[in-house]
Design a protein around this motif. Structure first.
Motif, PDB file in Angstrom:
ATOM      1  N   TYR A   1       0.862  -1.177   0.000  1.00 46.42           N
ATOM      2  CA  TYR A   1       0.000   0.000   0.000  1.00 46.42           C
ATOM      3  C   TYR A   1       0.898   1.225   0.000  1.00 46.42           C
ATOM      4  O   TYR A   1       2.052   1.155   0.415  1.00 46.42           O
ATOM      5  CB  TYR A   1      -0.876   0.047   1.259  1.00 46.42           C
ATOM      6  CG  TYR A   1      -1.916  -1.036   1.365  1.00 46.42           C
ATOM      7  CD1 TYR A   1      -1.600  -2.292   1.886  1.00 46.42           C
ATOM      8  CD2 TYR A   1      -3.233  -0.809   0.958  1.00 46.42           C
ATOM      9  CE1 TYR A   1      -2.569  -3.288   1.982  1.00 46.42           C
ATOM     10  CE2 TYR A   1      -4.205  -1.795   1.064  1.00 46.42           C
ATOM     11  CZ  TYR A   1      -3.858  -3.031   1.577  1.00 46.42           C
ATOM     12  OH  TYR A   1      -4.811  -4.021   1.674  1.00 46.42           O
TER      13      TYR A   1
ATOM     14  N   LYS B   1      -5.322   9.484   1.661  1.00 45.96           N
ATOM     15  CA  LYS B   1      -5.747   8.155   2.080  1.00 45.96           C
ATOM     16  C   LYS B   1      -4.683   7.113   1.739  1.00 45.96           C
ATOM     17  O   LYS B   1      -3.909   7.284   0.804  1.00 45.96           O
ATOM     18  CB  LYS B   1      -7.024   7.745   1.336  1.00 45.96           C
ATOM     19  CG  LYS B   1      -8.287   8.433   1.767  1.00 45.96           C
ATOM     20  CD  LYS B   1      -9.485   7.783   1.069  1.00 45.96           C
ATOM     21  CE  LYS B   1     -10.775   8.444   1.488  1.00 45.96           C
ATOM     22  NZ  LYS B   1     -11.958   7.727   0.947  1.00 45.96           N
ATOM     23  N   VAL B   2      -4.716   6.033   2.476  1.00 40.79           N
ATOM     24  CA  VAL B   2      -3.912   4.875   2.121  1.00 40.79           C
ATOM     25  C   VAL B   2      -4.519   4.249   0.866  1.00 40.79           C
ATOM     26  O   VAL B   2      -5.739   4.123   0.749  1.00 40.79           O
ATOM     27  CB  VAL B   2      -3.903   3.852   3.279  1.00 40.79           C
ATOM     28  CG1 VAL B   2      -3.102   2.620   2.896  1.00 40.79           C
ATOM     29  CG2 VAL B   2      -3.358   4.485   4.544  1.00 40.79           C
TER      30      VAL B   2
ATOM     31  N   PHE C   1      -4.330   1.024  -2.011  1.00 38.52           N
ATOM     32  CA  PHE C   1      -3.873  -0.323  -2.341  1.00 38.52           C
ATOM     33  C   PHE C   1      -3.056  -0.284  -3.630  1.00 38.52           C
ATOM     34  O   PHE C   1      -3.428   0.380  -4.601  1.00 38.52           O
ATOM     35  CB  PHE C   1      -5.085  -1.234  -2.517  1.00 38.52           C
ATOM     36  CG  PHE C   1      -4.789  -2.577  -3.115  1.00 38.52           C
ATOM     37  CD1 PHE C   1      -5.077  -2.834  -4.441  1.00 38.52           C
ATOM     38  CD2 PHE C   1      -4.237  -3.584  -2.346  1.00 38.52           C
ATOM     39  CE1 PHE C   1      -4.829  -4.069  -4.997  1.00 38.52           C
ATOM     40  CE2 PHE C   1      -3.980  -4.835  -2.890  1.00 38.52           C
ATOM     41  CZ  PHE C   1      -4.272  -5.079  -4.225  1.00 38.52           C
TER      42      PHE C   1
ATOM     43  N   GLU D   1      -3.927  -9.340  -7.427  1.00 42.54           N
ATOM     44  CA  GLU D   1      -4.747  -8.168  -7.712  1.00 42.54           C
ATOM     45  C   GLU D   1      -3.824  -6.964  -7.763  1.00 42.54           C
ATOM     46  O   GLU D   1      -2.853  -6.897  -7.015  1.00 42.54           O
ATOM     47  CB  GLU D   1      -5.766  -7.988  -6.588  1.00 42.54           C
ATOM     48  CG  GLU D   1      -6.823  -6.946  -6.819  1.00 42.54           C
ATOM     49  CD  GLU D   1      -8.028  -7.488  -7.544  1.00 42.54           C
ATOM     50  OE1 GLU D   1      -8.156  -8.718  -7.633  1.00 42.54           O
ATOM     51  OE2 GLU D   1      -8.834  -6.674  -8.031  1.00 42.54           O
TER      52      GLU D   1
ATOM     53  N   PHE E   1       3.745   0.952   2.590  1.00 48.22           N
ATOM     54  CA  PHE E   1       3.528  -0.058   3.619  1.00 48.22           C
ATOM     55  C   PHE E   1       3.434  -1.445   2.985  1.00 48.22           C
ATOM     56  O   PHE E   1       2.719  -1.645   2.012  1.00 48.22           O
ATOM     57  CB  PHE E   1       2.227   0.202   4.381  1.00 48.22           C
ATOM     58  CG  PHE E   1       2.272   1.394   5.282  1.00 48.22           C
ATOM     59  CD1 PHE E   1       1.684   2.582   4.894  1.00 48.22           C
ATOM     60  CD2 PHE E   1       2.877   1.329   6.530  1.00 48.22           C
ATOM     61  CE1 PHE E   1       1.714   3.701   5.729  1.00 48.22           C
ATOM     62  CE2 PHE E   1       2.904   2.432   7.369  1.00 48.22           C
ATOM     63  CZ  PHE E   1       2.327   3.621   6.957  1.00 48.22           C
TER      64      PHE E   1
ATOM     65  N   LEU F   1      -6.704 -15.478   3.536  1.00 50.72           N
ATOM     66  CA  LEU F   1      -7.590 -14.418   3.077  1.00 50.72           C
ATOM     67  C   LEU F   1      -8.672 -14.167   4.119  1.00 50.72           C
ATOM     68  O   LEU F   1      -9.194 -15.107   4.723  1.00 50.72           O
ATOM     69  CB  LEU F   1      -8.231 -14.810   1.749  1.00 50.72           C
ATOM     70  CG  LEU F   1      -7.315 -14.810   0.529  1.00 50.72           C
ATOM     71  CD1 LEU F   1      -8.070 -15.278  -0.697  1.00 50.72           C
ATOM     72  CD2 LEU F   1      -6.729 -13.430   0.300  1.00 50.72           C
ATOM     73  N   GLY F   2      -8.981 -12.900   4.320  1.00 47.95           N
ATOM     74  CA  GLY F   2     -10.013 -12.528   5.279  1.00 47.95           C
ATOM     75  C   GLY F   2      -9.476 -12.256   6.670  1.00 47.95           C
ATOM     76  O   GLY F   2     -10.151 -11.638   7.490  1.00 47.95           O
ATOM     77  N   GLN F   3      -8.295 -12.722   6.954  1.00 44.00           N
ATOM     78  CA  GLN F   3      -7.682 -12.428   8.242  1.00 44.00           C
ATOM     79  C   GLN F   3      -7.069 -11.029   8.198  1.00 44.00           C
ATOM     80  O   GLN F   3      -6.730 -10.516   7.119  1.00 44.00           O
ATOM     81  CB  GLN F   3      -6.608 -13.462   8.571  1.00 44.00           C
ATOM     82  CG  GLN F   3      -7.187 -14.835   8.879  1.00 44.00           C
ATOM     83  CD  GLN F   3      -8.074 -14.807  10.107  1.00 44.00           C
ATOM     84  OE1 GLN F   3      -7.698 -14.303  11.160  1.00 44.00           O
ATOM     85  NE2 GLN F   3      -9.286 -15.329   9.972  1.00 44.00           N
ATOM     86  N   PRO F   4      -6.908 -10.407   9.372  1.00 45.15           N
ATOM     87  CA  PRO F   4      -6.341  -9.052   9.377  1.00 45.15           C
ATOM     88  C   PRO F   4      -4.966  -9.013   8.715  1.00 45.15           C
ATOM     89  O   PRO F   4      -4.183  -9.950   8.842  1.00 45.15           O
ATOM     90  CB  PRO F   4      -6.231  -8.731  10.864  1.00 45.15           C
ATOM     91  CG  PRO F   4      -7.252  -9.580  11.515  1.00 45.15           C
ATOM     92  CD  PRO F   4      -7.307 -10.842  10.704  1.00 45.15           C
ATOM     93  N   GLN F   5      -4.712  -7.943   8.030  1.00 47.70           N
ATOM     94  CA  GLN F   5      -3.409  -7.725   7.436  1.00 47.70           C
ATOM     95  C   GLN F   5      -2.542  -7.017   8.459  1.00 47.70           C
ATOM     96  O   GLN F   5      -2.938  -6.011   9.050  1.00 47.70           O
ATOM     97  CB  GLN F   5      -3.552  -6.895   6.158  1.00 47.70           C
ATOM     98  CG  GLN F   5      -4.333  -7.634   5.086  1.00 47.70           C
ATOM     99  CD  GLN F   5      -4.643  -6.780   3.877  1.00 47.70           C
ATOM    100  OE1 GLN F   5      -4.038  -5.734   3.655  1.00 47.70           O
ATOM    101  NE2 GLN F   5      -5.584  -7.243   3.066  1.00 47.70           N
ATOM    102  N   HIS F   6      -1.373  -7.547   8.663  1.00 43.69           N
ATOM    103  CA  HIS F   6      -0.421  -6.973   9.614  1.00 43.69           C
ATOM    104  C   HIS F   6       0.575  -6.140   8.826  1.00 43.69           C
ATOM    105  O   HIS F   6       1.153  -6.610   7.854  1.00 43.69           O
ATOM    106  CB  HIS F   6       0.288  -8.079  10.392  1.00 43.69           C
ATOM    107  CG  HIS F   6      -0.650  -8.841  11.264  1.00 43.69           C
ATOM    108  ND1 HIS F   6      -0.816  -8.561  12.597  1.00 43.69           N
ATOM    109  CD2 HIS F   6      -1.498  -9.861  10.985  1.00 43.69           C
ATOM    110  CE1 HIS F   6      -1.722  -9.385  13.111  1.00 43.69           C
ATOM    111  NE2 HIS F   6      -2.150 -10.184  12.152  1.00 43.69           N
ATOM    112  N   PHE F   7       0.773  -4.925   9.300  1.00 41.26           N
ATOM    113  CA  PHE F   7       1.576  -3.964   8.553  1.00 41.26           C
ATOM    114  C   PHE F   7       2.970  -3.804   9.134  1.00 41.26           C
ATOM    115  O   PHE F   7       3.169  -3.902  10.355  1.00 41.26           O
ATOM    116  CB  PHE F   7       0.872  -2.602   8.554  1.00 41.26           C
ATOM    117  CG  PHE F   7      -0.284  -2.531   7.616  1.00 41.26           C
ATOM    118  CD1 PHE F   7      -1.498  -3.136   7.942  1.00 41.26           C
ATOM    119  CD2 PHE F   7      -0.177  -1.882   6.394  1.00 41.26           C
ATOM    120  CE1 PHE F   7      -2.568  -3.088   7.067  1.00 41.26           C
ATOM    121  CE2 PHE F   7      -1.239  -1.822   5.516  1.00 41.26           C
ATOM    122  CZ  PHE F   7      -2.437  -2.421   5.849  1.00 41.26           C
ATOM    123  N   GLY F   8       3.904  -3.504   8.247  1.00 42.11           N
ATOM    124  CA  GLY F   8       5.223  -3.074   8.675  1.00 42.11           C
ATOM    125  C   GLY F   8       5.202  -1.606   9.049  1.00 42.11           C
ATOM    126  O   GLY F   8       4.166  -0.936   8.948  1.00 42.11           O
ATOM    127  N   ASP F   9       6.335  -1.093   9.477  1.00 42.11           N
ATOM    128  CA  ASP F   9       6.432   0.298   9.903  1.00 42.11           C
ATOM    129  C   ASP F   9       6.481   1.273   8.732  1.00 42.11           C
ATOM    130  O   ASP F   9       6.413   2.482   8.934  1.00 42.11           O
ATOM    131  CB  ASP F   9       7.680   0.506  10.770  1.00 42.11           C
ATOM    132  CG  ASP F   9       7.541  -0.171  12.123  1.00 42.11           C
ATOM    133  OD1 ASP F   9       8.544  -0.246  12.852  1.00 42.11           O
ATOM    134  OD2 ASP F   9       6.423  -0.633  12.446  1.00 42.11           O
TER     135      ASP F   9
END
Lengths: 113, 113
Positions: free
Chosen positions: B35, B42-43, B45, B56, B91, B98-106
């Motif tokens: 992202y 806005k962030v 994709f 995608e 990011f 799929l469907g689980q929360p996306q964990h972001f880096g710093d």
């Protein structure tokens, strides 16, 4: 197309107060996920809470809870007993069926001592 | 707790140069994302990646962008010929399924001069 709207650009409350951040979204999908992410000044993106649209029960994580109104397409975040460390940008995000996140513009939350 | 790590934290590059942003997703995660967040916006994709191929991509992800998983741990975003408007926070995120929360880096702050 799906959109996410956060109507409050900035909010500020006193420490220990409760604050509610609003989020509305637009979609024709029936199954989806909604998230709140927090972005402190350090610029990390941190997951706060998640809600599955098929669940009627509102998600809760410690001091954070949501009010999910599916029919109204509303997903507000309530922060109880706010702390100085809660100061951050808060983003509401909608997970599309293809699993990319659609983001709101964010609400800047300032917790005052 | 496992984290997504991104390097470098800040990259300054001359316009027209190539840049590679690096990410190490959480080790048991299978889905990877990039992202970007232009300052004050806005962030957005960019791309999702699974099973060694793009799942995608957005309109932003044009021919100057590419992603790669060169080994079992790294996930890179390459911008071939940078433009001023590529200046943003980038990011990387990962999710287990799929469907689980996306964990972001710093994030990596990219500044194009």
């Amino acid at each position: 197309a799906q959109t996410v709207t956060q109507s409050q650009p900035e909010m500020s409350v006193q420490e220990a107060e409760t604050v509610t951040l609003s989020c509305t979204y637009d979609t024709s999908e029936n199954n989806y996920y909604l998230f709140w992410y927090k972005q402190p000044p350090s610029r990390q993106m941190i997951l706060v809470i998640r809600q599955e649209a098929y669940k009627q029960q509102n998600a809760t994580e410690n001091r954070f809870s949501v009010n999910f109104q599916k029919a109204a397409k509303s997903f507000s975040l309530k922060i109880s007993d706010s702390q100085l460390g809660d100061t951050a940008m808060y983003f509401c995000a909608f997970m599309k069926i293809n699993y990319q996140l659609i983001w709101g513009a964010g609400t800047k939350l300032i917790i005052k001592p | 707790e496992p984290e997504v790590t991104q390097t470098p934290s800040h990259q300054v590059t001359q316009m027209g140069q190539e840049v590679i942003l690096r990410c190490v997703p959480i080790s048991n995660h299978l889905y990877f994302y990039w992202y970007r967040q232009i300052l004050g916006q806005k962030v957005e994709f960019l791309v999702s990646f699974y099973n060694n191929e793009i799942s995608e991509k957005s309109e932003i992800f044009d021919d100057q962008f590419s992603v790669e998983r060169p080994d079992g741990s790294n996930f890179t975003l390459k911008i071939r010929s940078t433009k001023l408007e590529d200046s943003a926070m980038y990011f990387c995120a990962s999710s287990e399924v799929l469907g689980q929360p996306q964990h972001f880096g710093d994030g990596t702050r990219l500044s194009i001069l």
